[in-house]
Design a protein around this motif. Structure first.
Motif, PDB file in Angstrom:
ATOM      1  N   ILE A  32      18.412  38.942  19.352  1.00  0.00           N
ATOM      2  CA  ILE A  32      19.154  39.733  20.334  1.00  0.00           C
ATOM      3  C   ILE A  32      18.925  39.110  21.702  1.00  0.00           C
ATOM      4  N   LEU A  33      19.993  38.641  22.275  1.00  0.00           N
ATOM      5  CA  LEU A  33      19.895  38.021  23.594  1.00  0.00           C
ATOM      6  C   LEU A  33      20.549  38.927  24.625  1.00  0.00           C
ATOM      7  N   GLN A  34      19.955  38.942  25.775  1.00  0.00           N
ATOM      8  CA  GLN A  34      20.512  39.756  26.857  1.00  0.00           C
ATOM      9  C   GLN A  34      20.929  38.807  27.980  1.00  0.00           C
ATOM     10  N   PHE A  35      22.235  38.658  28.178  1.00  0.00           N
ATOM     11  CA  PHE A  35      22.741  37.797  29.244  1.00  0.00           C
ATOM     12  C   PHE A  35      22.877  38.619  30.531  1.00  0.00           C
ATOM     13  N   HIS A  36      22.645  37.973  31.645  1.00  0.00           N
ATOM     14  CA  HIS A  36      22.713  38.671  32.937  1.00  0.00           C
ATOM     15  C   HIS A  36      23.938  38.200  33.712  1.00  0.00           C
ATOM     16  N   PHE A  37      24.572  39.133  34.364  1.00  0.00           N
ATOM     17  CA  PHE A  37      25.780  38.789  35.110  1.00  0.00           C
ATOM     18  C   PHE A  37      25.686  39.275  36.552  1.00  0.00           C
ATOM     19  N   ILE A  38      26.381  38.535  37.389  1.00  0.00           N
ATOM     20  CA  ILE A  38      26.568  38.933  38.780  1.00  0.00           C
ATOM     21  C   ILE A  38      28.060  39.121  38.945  1.00  0.00           C
ATOM     22  N   LYS A  39      28.469  40.148  39.661  1.00  0.00           N
ATOM     23  CA  LYS A  39      29.908  40.337  39.789  1.00  0.00           C
ATOM     24  C   LYS A  39      30.292  40.545  41.241  1.00  0.00           C
ATOM     25  N   SER A  40      31.539  40.280  41.493  1.00  0.00           N
ATOM     26  CA  SER A  40      32.051  40.458  42.845  1.00  0.00           C
ATOM     27  C   SER A  40      32.154  41.942  43.148  1.00  0.00           C
ATOM     28  N   ALA A  41      31.865  42.297  44.388  1.00  0.00           N
ATOM     29  CA  ALA A  41      31.989  43.687  44.779  1.00  0.00           C
ATOM     30  C   ALA A  41      33.426  44.176  44.675  1.00  0.00           C
ATOM     31  N   LEU A  42      34.361  43.234  44.674  1.00  0.00           N
ATOM     32  CA  LEU A  42      35.778  43.606  44.584  1.00  0.00           C
ATOM     33  C   LEU A  42      36.112  44.284  43.266  1.00  0.00           C
ATOM     34  N   THR A  43      35.364  43.971  42.224  1.00  0.00           N
ATOM     35  CA  THR A  43      35.734  44.493  40.922  1.00  0.00           C
ATOM     36  C   THR A  43      35.645  46.004  40.873  1.00  0.00           C
ATOM     37  N   VAL A  44      34.721  46.568  41.633  1.00  0.00           N
ATOM     38  CA  VAL A  44      34.547  48.014  41.570  1.00  0.00           C
ATOM     39  C   VAL A  44      34.895  48.708  42.863  1.00  0.00           C
ATOM     40  N   ASN A  45      34.907  47.978  43.940  1.00  0.00           N
ATOM     41  CA  ASN A  45      35.131  48.619  45.232  1.00  0.00           C
ATOM     42  C   ASN A  45      36.216  47.862  45.978  1.00  0.00           C
ATOM     43  N   PRO A  46      37.446  48.065  45.572  1.00  0.00           N
ATOM     44  CA  PRO A  46      38.491  47.179  46.089  1.00  0.00           C
ATOM     45  C   PRO A  46      39.028  47.572  47.465  1.00  0.00           C
ATOM     46  N   CYS A  47      38.176  48.010  48.360  1.00  0.00           N
ATOM     47  CA  CYS A  47      38.696  48.261  49.705  1.00  0.00           C
ATOM     48  C   CYS A  47      38.736  46.925  50.438  1.00  0.00           C
ATOM     49  N   MET A  48      39.938  46.408  50.558  1.00  0.00           N
ATOM     50  CA  MET A  48      40.097  44.988  50.873  1.00  0.00           C
ATOM     51  C   MET A  48      40.031  44.645  52.348  1.00  0.00           C
ATOM     52  N   SER A  49      40.269  45.620  53.157  1.00  0.00           N
ATOM     53  CA  SER A  49      40.545  45.260  54.548  1.00  0.00           C
ATOM     54  C   SER A  49      39.400  44.498  55.181  1.00  0.00           C
ATOM     55  N   ASN A  50      38.196  44.684  54.689  1.00  0.00           N
ATOM     56  CA  ASN A  50      37.084  44.001  55.361  1.00  0.00           C
ATOM     57  C   ASN A  50      36.536  42.847  54.536  1.00  0.00           C
ATOM     58  N   GLN A  51      37.293  42.347  53.635  1.00  0.00           N
ATOM     59  CA  GLN A  51      36.727  41.320  52.766  1.00  0.00           C
ATOM     60  C   GLN A  51      37.009  39.926  53.282  1.00  0.00           C
ATOM     61  N   GLU A  52      36.406  39.555  54.380  1.00  0.00           N
ATOM     62  CA  GLU A  52      36.458  38.147  54.747  1.00  0.00           C
ATOM     63  C   GLU A  52      35.159  37.479  54.350  1.00  0.00           C
ATOM     64  N   GLN A  53      34.284  38.254  53.788  1.00  0.00           N
ATOM     65  CA  GLN A  53      33.052  37.690  53.248  1.00  0.00           C
ATOM     66  C   GLN A  53      33.116  37.764  51.735  1.00  0.00           C
ATOM     67  N   VAL A  54      32.358  36.909  51.127  1.00  0.00           N
ATOM     68  CA  VAL A  54      32.184  37.023  49.686  1.00  0.00           C
ATOM     69  C   VAL A  54      30.899  37.803  49.467  1.00  0.00           C
ATOM     70  N   LEU A  55      31.012  38.867  48.717  1.00  0.00           N
ATOM     71  CA  LEU A  55      29.847  39.688  48.410  1.00  0.00           C
ATOM     72  C   LEU A  55      29.773  39.827  46.903  1.00  0.00           C
ATOM     73  N   LEU A  56      28.666  39.380  46.350  1.00  0.00           N
ATOM     74  CA  LEU A  56      28.456  39.529  44.914  1.00  0.00           C
ATOM     75  C   LEU A  56      27.308  40.498  44.703  1.00  0.00           C
ATOM     76  N   GLN A  57      27.423  41.316  43.688  1.00  0.00           N
ATOM     77  CA  GLN A  57      26.320  42.220  43.403  1.00  0.00           C
ATOM     78  C   GLN A  57      25.747  41.909  42.043  1.00  0.00           C
ATOM     79  N   GLY A  58      24.429  41.790  42.020  1.00  0.00           N
ATOM     80  CA  GLY A  58      23.714  41.589  40.769  1.00  0.00           C
ATOM     81  C   GLY A  58      22.953  42.852  40.441  1.00  0.00           C
ATOM     82  N   GLU A  59      22.212  42.775  39.395  1.00  0.00           N
ATOM     83  CA  GLU A  59      21.472  43.941  38.934  1.00  0.00           C
ATOM     84  C   GLU A  59      20.515  44.453  40.009  1.00  0.00           C
ATOM     85  N   ASP A  60      19.849  43.535  40.684  1.00  0.00           N
ATOM     86  CA  ASP A  60      18.842  43.954  41.644  1.00  0.00           C
ATOM     87  C   ASP A  60      18.975  43.236  42.978  1.00  0.00           C
TER      88      ASP A  60
END
Lengths: 425, 1418
Positions: B397-425
């Motif tokens: 059993i392997l557990q892979f870890h992912f980081i995702k863009s904040a856009l995937t869950v919080n698509p309030c776009m007007s302030n997205q001139e930065q790239v923000l990724l959220q990981g587990e911690d």
């Protein structure tokens, strides 16, 4: 070379009567100074960003502007008597941790607010342990309304100075101070804080071709300074890369009194700031179950013995990143801890030393594996559940690592200092 | 988007009974996961990943049921159904033991604790669960698929039946539907009675329920795929209807995406076909396809085997696909490929050998998509025998870890001139851009018209490149670890948001939220934990200036609320502004001062937000503006991906006239399951007239009916900023469309602000491809930011074979890197293709200041060239000429063409230059534009396309121009080039221009090779060339060449040119240039000067030469020392203290004029000063002024002038930047560490300024030496004058006396000196003292000359006359002397000073110093 005496010497010299400001100088500007004091904006800009390697040339463009005020129709020219710039490194030690040798200069812990002498560290705590010679930007600057003039200040940062550091016991802070004075007004100081990274051993590197290339023809000199400076940065980058890019396997068996817990593996022990410390754990070969582990990336700030306030006073640690994981039913896991770009690489001065380490803490089961786990037989359907409580032990381990500076331009991106500073006088 | 991070973690099953796991499934809440092995069911906790409970089947029962196959959770997680191979379904109940936790650590008393938080057990320990088998159901046919719905479990069996089993089991038992009775058709419209399946042994192989489509996506055993939907609420055979997907005949598995209403069917050929349902006809509609491309995966793309499994992530943004042969691949919802482990470091070891791909038998996503648990099917093969004890525990059993863009869950776009990724911690931010990105934007404006690269410290080029590298090259992330206290009690992080400037971030976990400032590096958490735990953010969060706006559910009051917190105050509800809401919020977004909420009742609610400065803590107040019900258009609120307000309108013609309107909220953009819907404000009604009267009226403008703008939209970017210069980019709408790339909805502006024709479209949708997954759009910069996965191999470190099982060997270490991409060239090209060249020009002009604009043009030209020149089919209307014409509109045209040419093959050059014009003409244009570097590039092209004579002719032209402009590097290259051509000429044509080594090969191939290497070296020209190379170049290779006979003619030719240039420089009196020229090109100066001694090296006009040198070397004209300057230095080191005079225009005439003008006006000033100082000083002054060595009569005007001229202007950047830090260091060393006082500074600066820069001094001395060697005595005299060193003059004179020098030269020197003296008397009295000091020598000289030649004798009378003329004026102005000399005594003083003229200069200085020191009164 943090010589407290140097600062003292400076202080003493400043009291010298021959050096007190001469009132005669003021006369010819009287007409101007009587006029309504408008403003002159002084803006200092570090073009390359606020982080430098010791030994590099700092360049700062200082712009003096007489803002064109639309409201006042009688906008007049503004005069500045002089401006001068100087770099200094201010040292400040915590009273209850560091005992500095008594010296007559150090009683001025806070520099007096002397307003007539250009003292770069005026009003600052601590001692000036290092300063470059003051350089005059100009004397008698007249700025017409809306006019602005720029001056470039270049200075090589001392290669053997301490790095910028804000610790719990000791602070080393670098600043470029631009002092300027209007006639019959106190000196105004514009401070441009910047960060200095020190790569130890850099100064020992001679540029081998230096002698051979040194141009005898003065007309070839033009680009030499720039080249040399960029060569220093290139050399530093190269040295850093050589030092930190080598990877090799470092395997450690983790065991306590009861037996083997697992193995820890790290791939290098020399890092640059901004890099990630990556390590892996293998618990599958251990005898003792491990419930939890935590890895902290720490710095250890210790005062050299002769300066310690109390004998054997504890060193202070600060944690820069931490990874904690429950690992009871884990065979293999890994962590990655970012070394903040804004942190200070390890260094040693005659007063303080900063060392980096990985601090591990493990929570291990009191019992060895296997005994508590399976209750059941082949005859009937069995349900296995985990135990509710586990007797545990904790123990810790430290692994020293080396943290070196990085390319100063890279470090500029996250610096808390801004590229531009300004005052209005 | 999703990115793989680090290594996977391998879990360790503590059970000793070994069975290979085969199925893994998380519960609907994703807190637990169930693991099936043939006779065992285990429940694990997700975080921490520990085994809670395991059930082992009796061996007897196990043989009856057969091995376990599949497990399905009841939606409320209280039950699990397990299917077995023999057609049984086992129902397990999971009673939880309340308040009982497992693996609670008990620390020894008094021992150290690791950490203890109040809720430690709940958060760090697994809950205690039990497993009880409740019921066994025998379906009597092997079970192919299990699917859980809200109330029922749907089971497909191999006998073609669908069984509907109620979870509670007791009430209505089960229902079976024979698939043969379900009618299937192409769509739901055609006929109620579609064809039945028709044959007996058809059964469902795989199926999945889609809640938002209310039906089942099914895959039949024969490979056909379809969708079964109940026609009414009841689920019975009679009510079911099916539709076919007509094109799929090899389906293997299905996965349904509820949010986007997509059905992904895996196929046997390895591709995934994604379908949706056409809502009008009910037919299955093909959306897109997921397929590995042969380009990226040449060795695997056709060999993956059938698709085995697909799993959509919890947020429905990505799908994980695996094949029979293994591998993981991750795709965005509309088909952009993100990760594939079948290539690169995943597939190959560092030594190049191929790895076995990871074979996956089952996988499931963890909470929020941070984890993916995978059962490694391949590990069963590895297991046999070897070290059973250790290996046994290695369950795959392997557990892979992912980081995702904040856009995937919080698509309030007007302030997205930065790239923000959220990981587990932790959070990943693209660091530094917030501040750094501004610099290229500002700086680029200045650097626009600087074609030549300047190495000067202030050239904007350096800033540009740095700022640009921040944007483009810099790959570091700013990693922020989330505060552990918050994380422990609120894991997982659900939303994150960053503010506009990129300086503050906020994260939302299970409860409450926390925020962090990047400047202070501090987190802010709720002070009151109860407040945190009573609040559950529902609709995301956004920053509004210093406020955090979020929609949350108040668990205490059971109330949905909209809250606004101030960043700077404590995180406490007391400082929050709370508005109650009627319904649950699903989405939140902010446009300027409007908060947009999308609620679960399908309505959009607009609120205005306003800052209220109240006391210390300002608050924000919120008021409802408008509510828009969307229930007519939205079938299910869950389908809405994003809602935002934009200023985008279809009629841009209106906004052109009223740009201020552009910032208003004009339309709602709604992403409904990938369909971008726009609702514009209805301005057609009478409201427009009311607008001016009542500002509130306009806020209530209704919205028009929705318009669908695009399909398959993943993200939308607009901005509310205004920039009149870049309206195309800022008013456009940017869409990312997954595999289809990006789209831009570009506004088209009428030209010249004319009223546009109504039939012309006002916007155009342009698709374009980019190679990265876009995460942020930088509007002004025409850049797209993104991130990509990269990998690092560590396997080489493990050499022992026993380490084969190590994860570090099996997998590379995954990291995420930042990327960015320029896309402008795609858009320009598309506009040109569509004959919208005018728009393209407008757009391009608006971006011309971007630092990479030239790159954009080059890319466009290059792409079109490659495409059209290599096209096999004829192109009747080629685009290349259009593109070429387009580029001529920009000053970068010449550069762009040549760069493009040099990056393309020689074979395409003819095609290129046929379109852009003859390279010869382009070369000449470069010369005219003074762009020599580009011209040099063209020369390389000419060299390859023309006969040697032509390139030689052009090279000569360029060489001469380069000489004139002092481009030494280029000159060196041209020398080399010309020699190469010369040597080539003697050989057989075609010329092979050998520069370093004579080559045996010739012809086309070699030609190309040469051009490349040459161009490379030309590019090195600025950067890489180290000094040794440049120095050795002229003497080294050229020296060797000179010996060769064949090159002699060529060398002669080059020498002629060099001589001519040197002569030219000398005649123009450009000594500094001459010095540089000789030094840089290794020109042998002395020998040449010897030859030219009597010709070009003769000084015709001494005065002019002197003035010219002063100017060239920034050498100040001497000024007679001012007595009023007080030097505190008594050590006599600064005896030559003189005032400095560096006027902006250094012509002596203006100086004199100004002197006259200001002299009068200054008088009253000094008088007033006299008054204040008092009479005692005057007495002293009088005494000193009557002293014997008075020379100060000249001086007073200069002093008053001193106020106006800037002493430091030699280093004044506004005038010249060549002197960087001049000689500020020339402070007396004793005082070097001193802080200087005002007077000292003043004095020092005056002294220094009179000398001129140190470098100039060295250079002058060097020249003096050269001239001395070459015997150019007249030049020596001039340099001696400027340095004011009598020793030099003496030396020259002694040479003249001793050796027998041409009388003409002596005569020349004599007349020259005479002229200088004359000039000094009238225009530059500062020279007088020095001239006087050398007067005896001059006298002697004239005697010599007179001896030799008799004519116009030098008359000393003349000289004194001149002085007399100068004196009165000086005395006149002396009234303003700060010295305060009594005006009445002027005449006497003047006489006195004249009498003392013969005194040597040093004496003068001495006495002057003393006198002035006496003047000091303190």
């Amino acid at each position: 070379m943090p010589v407290p005496g140097l600062a003292v010497a400076i202080l003493a010299l400043l009291q010298h009567p021959a050096l007190s400001p001469c009132p005669l100088l003021g006369f010819s500007w009287q007409v101007c100074s009587r006029a309504v004091q408008a403003m002159i904006e002084v803006l200092a800009k570090l073009g390359r960003g606020p982080v430098f390697l010791a030994g590099e040339v700092l360049e700062c463009v200082i712009t003096f502007t007489n803002p064109l005020s639309a409201s006042s129709t009688s906008a007049s020219s503004e005069m500045l008597a002089w401006a001068s710039a100087q770099i200094h490194c201010q040292f400040h030690a915590s009273e209850n941790r560091v005992a500095l040798p008594p010296s007559d200069g150090s009683k001025h812990d806070v520099q007096a607010e002397n307003e007539t002498v250009f003292v770069p560290n005026r009003g600052e705590r601590g001692q000036c342990i290092l300063s470059t010679p003051p350089k005059i930007l100009f004397c008698d600057l007249r700025l017409d309304p809306g006019e602005s003039k720029s001056y470039s200040y270049c200075e090589t940062l001392p290669i053997d100075g301490p790095p910028s550091f804000r610790g719990q016991s000791v602070k080393y802070v670098y600043k470029l101070t631009i002092g300027c004075q209007r006639v019959n007004s106190p000196i105004k100081l514009l401070r441009v804080p910047f960060r200095v990274l020190v790569l130890h051993g850099l100064k020992d590197y001679q540029f081998p071709q230096d002698e051979a290339v040194a141009p005898s023809n003065p007309f070839l000199e033009e680009e030499e300074g720039l080249k040399k400076d960029s060569r220093l940065a290139d050399l530093a980058t190269e040295l850093l890369m050589v030092a930190t890019s080598r990877r090799s396997l470092h395997l450690y068996n983790i065991s306590n009194t009861r037996g083997k817990v697992g193995t820890f593996c790290i791939f290098k022990t020399v890092y640059k700031i901004g890099e990630d410390v990556i390590g892996t754990f293998n618990f599958s070969e251990g005898d003792i179950p491990c419930l939890q582990f935590s890895v902290s990336l720490q710095t250890e700030e210790s005062i050299q013995e002769e300066f310690q306030r109390r004998r054997g006073q504890p060193v202070s640690f600060s944690t820069h990143a931490r990874h904690q994981e429950a690992c009871l039913h884990t065979a293999q896991s890994s962590f990655s801890l970012p070394i903040p770009l804004s942190s200070t690489p390890g260094f040693t001065t005659n007063i303080v030393s900063l060392k980096w380490r990985l601090h591990f803490e493990f929570v291990t089961s009191g019992e060895s594996a296997g005994t508590c786990l399976v209750r059941g037989s082949q005859s009937e359907a069995v349900t296995w559940t985990g135990v509710e409580q586990m007797e545990v032990d904790t123990f810790s381990w430290d692994l020293p690592i080396k943290v070196l500076p990085t390319n100063p331009i890279l470090a500029s991106y996250v610096s808390q200092f801004s590229n531009t500073n300004s005052i209005t006088i | 988007m999703y990115f793989l991070s680090g290594w996977p973690k391998r879990l360790l099953c503590p059970l000793e009974v070994l069975e290979q796991p085969l199925h893994i499934q998380t519960d609907p809440q994703r807190a637990f996961f169930a693991v099936l092995s043939p006779s065992q069911l285990s429940i694990w906790y997700c975080r921490p990943s520990v085994l809670i409970v395991s059930y082992k089947e009796l061996s007897k029962a196990a043989s009856q049921f057969g091995p376990y196959k599949q497990a399905e959770w009841r939606p409320d997680s209280t039950m699990i159904a397990v299917s077995t191979a023999n057609g049984y379904i086992l129902f397990f109940e999971i009673p939880s033991a309340r308040d009982k936790y497992l693996y609670e650590p008990v620390y020894p008393k008094g021992g150290p604790h690791l950490k203890g938080t109040p809720h430690y057990k709940e958060e760090q320990c697994a809950p205690s669960l039990n497993l009880e088998m409740k019921k066994v159901l025998d379906l009597q046919a092997s079970i192919t698929s299990l699917q859980s719905t809200i109330e029922d479990l749907l089971v497909a069996t191999a006998d073609g039946f669908l069984h509907l089993i109620h979870w509670d089991g007791m009430t209505n038992g089960r229902k079976a539907i024979n698939l043969c009775t379900v009618p299937f058709s192409v769509d739901l419209q055609s006929s109620r009675a579609g064809s039945l399946l028709g044959f007996e042994d058809v059964y469902v192989r795989d199926m999945e329920y889609c809640a938002t489509l209310d039906g089942f996506a099914v895959v039949f055993n024969d490979g056909r795929v379809g969708f079964i939907t109940p026609m009414s609420s009841k689920f019975t055979a009679e009510q079911l209807h099916g539709v076919w997907a007509q094109d799929v005949i090899d389906g293997t598995c299905v996965a349904v995406n509820n949010k986007y209403r997509l059905m992904a069917f895996g196929c046997a050929n390895g591709s995934v076909q994604v379908y949706t349902i056409d809502t009008t006809t009910g037919a299955m509609q093909f959306s897109h396809k997921l397929e590995l491309t042969p380009k990226q995966y040449p060795d695997i793309w056709n060999k993956t085997g059938p698709v085995k499994l697909m799993r959509w992530s919890p947020d429905s943004c990505v799908v994980m696909v695996t094949w029979e042969c293994g591998g993981l691949s991750l795709w965005s919802v509309f088909g952009a490929q993100l990760i594939c482990t079948l290539g690169g470091d995943f597939a190959y070891q560092s030594d190049g050998s191929k790895k076995d791909p990871l074979k996956i038998s089952s996988m499931t996503w963890g909470s929020e998509g941070y984890h993916l648990w995978v059962i490694d099917g391949s590990s069963s093969n590895v297991k046999p025998e070897r070290d059973a004890n250790n290996e046994a525990h290695q369950f795959g059993i392997l557990q892979f870890h992912f980081i995702k863009s904040a856009l995937t869950v919080n698509p309030c776009m007007s302030n997205q001139e930065q790239v923000l990724l959220q990981g587990e911690d932790r959070l990943y931010l693209n660091c530094g851009d917030a501040t750094q990105a501004q610099s290229p934007r500002n700086a680029s404006a200045h650097s626009e018209h600087k074609p030549t690269r300047e190495r000067g410290p202030f050239s904007d080029g350096s800033l540009d490149s740095q700022g640009l590298s921040t944007l483009l090259g810099h790959r570091h992330w700013h990693v922020v670890q989330i505060h552990s206290t918050y994380l422990e009690s609120n894991w997982p992080i659900r939303f994150s948001a960053i503010d506009k400037l990129g300086q503050n971030v906020a994260v939302v976990g299970k409860f409450g939220f926390a925020h962090y400032s990047l400047l202070t590096k501090k987190w802010k958490l709720f002070g009151n934990i109860t407040q945190e735990q009573n609040m559950m953010v529902t609709g995301g969060l956004a920053w509004w200036n210093d406020f955090i706006v979020l929609a949350c559910y108040n668990l205490n009051d059971h109330q949905e609320e909209l809250r606004v917190y101030l960043r700077t105050s404590n995180l406490d509800n007391a400082f929050a502004h709370i508005t109650k809401l009627q319904a649950d919020t699903l989405l939140l977004s902010i446009f300027r001062d409007i908060v947009i909420l999308f609620r679960a009742d399908c309505s959009i609610c607009l609120y205005s937000i306003e800052r209220r400065p109240e006391g210390l803590n300002p608050t924000a107040s919120i008021q409802v503006l408008q509510e828009v019900s969307m229930s007519r258009y939205i079938p299910h609120p869950f389908l809405v991906v994003s809602v935002t307000l934009t200023s985008v309108r279809t009629e841009t013609g209106i906004t052109l006239k009223m740009p201020q309107q552009a910032c208003e909220a004009e339309s709602i953009m709604l992403n409904l399951a990938g369909q971008l819907i726009m609702l514009q404000r209805d301005r057609s009604g009478p409201q427009i007239r009311d607008k001016d009267n009542n500002p509130n009226q306009r806020k209530h403008l209704p919205f028009c009916a929705p318009v669908v703008l695009a399909q398959s939209v993943e993200n939308v970017w607009t901005t509310c900023r205004i920039n009149k210069q870049k309206r195309h980019l800022l008013e456009a709408l940017w869409l990312s469309c997954g595999g289809a790339g990006m789209k831009v909805w570009l506004p088209l502006f009428p030209r010249d602000h004319r009223k546009p024709h109504s039939f012309l479209s006002r916007r155009i949708m342009l698709p374009f491809h980019i190679n990265i997954y876009p995460l942020a759009v930088l509007f002004e910069d025409a850049l797209v930011l993104g991130a990509v996965n990269d990998t690092v191999l560590y396997d080489c470190l493990y050499t022992q074979t026993s380490a084969r099982e190590h994860l570090e060997v099996l997998f590379p270490f995954s990291i995420v890197e930042r990327t960015s991409q320029i896309y402008l060239h795609h858009i320009l090209r598309q506009l040109l293709v569509r004959n919208l060249g005018e728009q393209a020009l407008l757009l391009a002009h608006s971006c011309a200041t971007l630092p990479y604009f030239s790159h954009v043009l080059e890319l466009m030209l290059h792409e079109v060239l490659e495409e059209e020149a290599t096209s096999r089919e004829p192109i009747p209307d080629p685009l290349l000429p259009t593109v070429a014409k387009f580029i001529t509109e920009f000053p970068l045209f010449l550069q762009t063409v040549v760069h493009c040419a040099r990056k393309t093959e020689y074979a395409l050059w003819n095609y290129l230059f046929a379109a852009v014009g003859n390279p010869k003409d382009l070369f000449e244009e470069c010369l005219m534009a003074q762009d020599l570097d580009t011209a040099a590039s063209y020369l390389i092209i000419l060299q390859n396309m023309e006969v040697p004579a032509v390139s030689r002719q052009h090279a000569t032209l360029l060489f001469n121009t380069a000489l004139e402009q002092g481009k030494w590097d280029l000159c060196r290259h041209m020398i080399r080039f010309l020699k190469a051509i010369g040597s080539g000429e003697t050989e057989t044509p075609p010329a092979t221009p050998t520069t370093q080594e004579p080559s045996s090969s010739s012809g086309f191939e070699f030609f190309r090779h040469r051009s490349i290497s040459l161009s490379q070296s030309a590019e090195n020209l600025h950067g890489k060339f180290n000094l040794t190379k440049t120095l050795s170049m002229p003497s080294g290779p050229s020296g060797k060449r000179w010996s060769k006979d064949s090159d002699c003619a060529e060398n002669m030719y080059i020498d002629m040119m060099l001589w001519r240039h040197a002569r030219h420089l000398l005649e123009e009196i450009k000594l500094k240039d001459l010095g540089c020229f000789a030094a840089q090109l290794g020109f042998e100066l002395i020998g040449w000067l010897c030859k030219e001694r009597a010709r070009a090296a003769r000084v015709e006009d001494f005065v002019f030469a002197l003035k010219k040198l002063h100017k060239d070397f920034l050498w100040p004209f001497p000024v007679i020392p001012a007595s009023s300057i007080n030097s505190p230095f008594k050590n006599g080191k600064y005896k030559t203290a003189v005032g400095e005079q560096l006027l902006k225009s250094q012509s002596a005439d203006t100086f004199v004029n100004m002197e006259m003008d200001t002299g009068v006006s200054n008088t009253p000033r000094s008088r007033s000063w006299l008054g204040t100082i008092g009479s005692s000083q005057r007495e002293i002054d009088n005494v000193s002024s009557h002293g014997p060595h008075m020379q100060d009569a000249f001086l007073s005007p200069l002093l008053s002038k001193g106020d106006e001229c800037s002493i430091g202007s030699a280093t004044d950047l506004t005038e010249t930047s060549s002197v960087v830090d001049g000689d500020w260091t020339m402070v007396d060393e004793n005082f070097s560490s001193l802080s200087l006082t005002q007077s000292e500074l003043e004095h020092l600066s005056l002294e220094l300024a009179s000398k001129g820069p140190h470098k100039s001094q060295v250079q002058l001395r060097y020249l003096l030496h050269i001239f001395m060697e070459a015997g150019c005595l007249d030049w020596c005299i001039i340099i001696g004058l400027i340095l004011r060193e009598s020793s030099v003059i003496n030396q020259v004179f002694s040479i003249m006396q001793s050796s027998d020098i041409d009388g003409e030269i002596c005569q020349n020197i004599k007349t020259g000196l005479h002229a200088v003296d004359k000039w000094a008397s009238t225009d530059c009295p500062g020279y007088k003292p020095f001239l006087n000091s050398i007067k005896p020598q001059i006298q002697k000289l004239s005697e010599i000359v007179e001896e030799q030649v008799q004519p116009e004798a030098f008359q000393p009378v003349n000289l004194s006359k001149v002085t007399e003329q100068a004196n009165p004026r000086a005395e006149e102005s002396r009234t303003s002397s700060s010295h305060g000399t009594n005006p009445q005594s002027d005449a006497g003083n003047g006489n006195a000073s004249r009498h003392e003229e013969d005194k040597s200069k040093t004496e003068d200085e001495d006495s002057f110093q003393e006198g002035s020191y006496d003047c000091i009164v303190s």
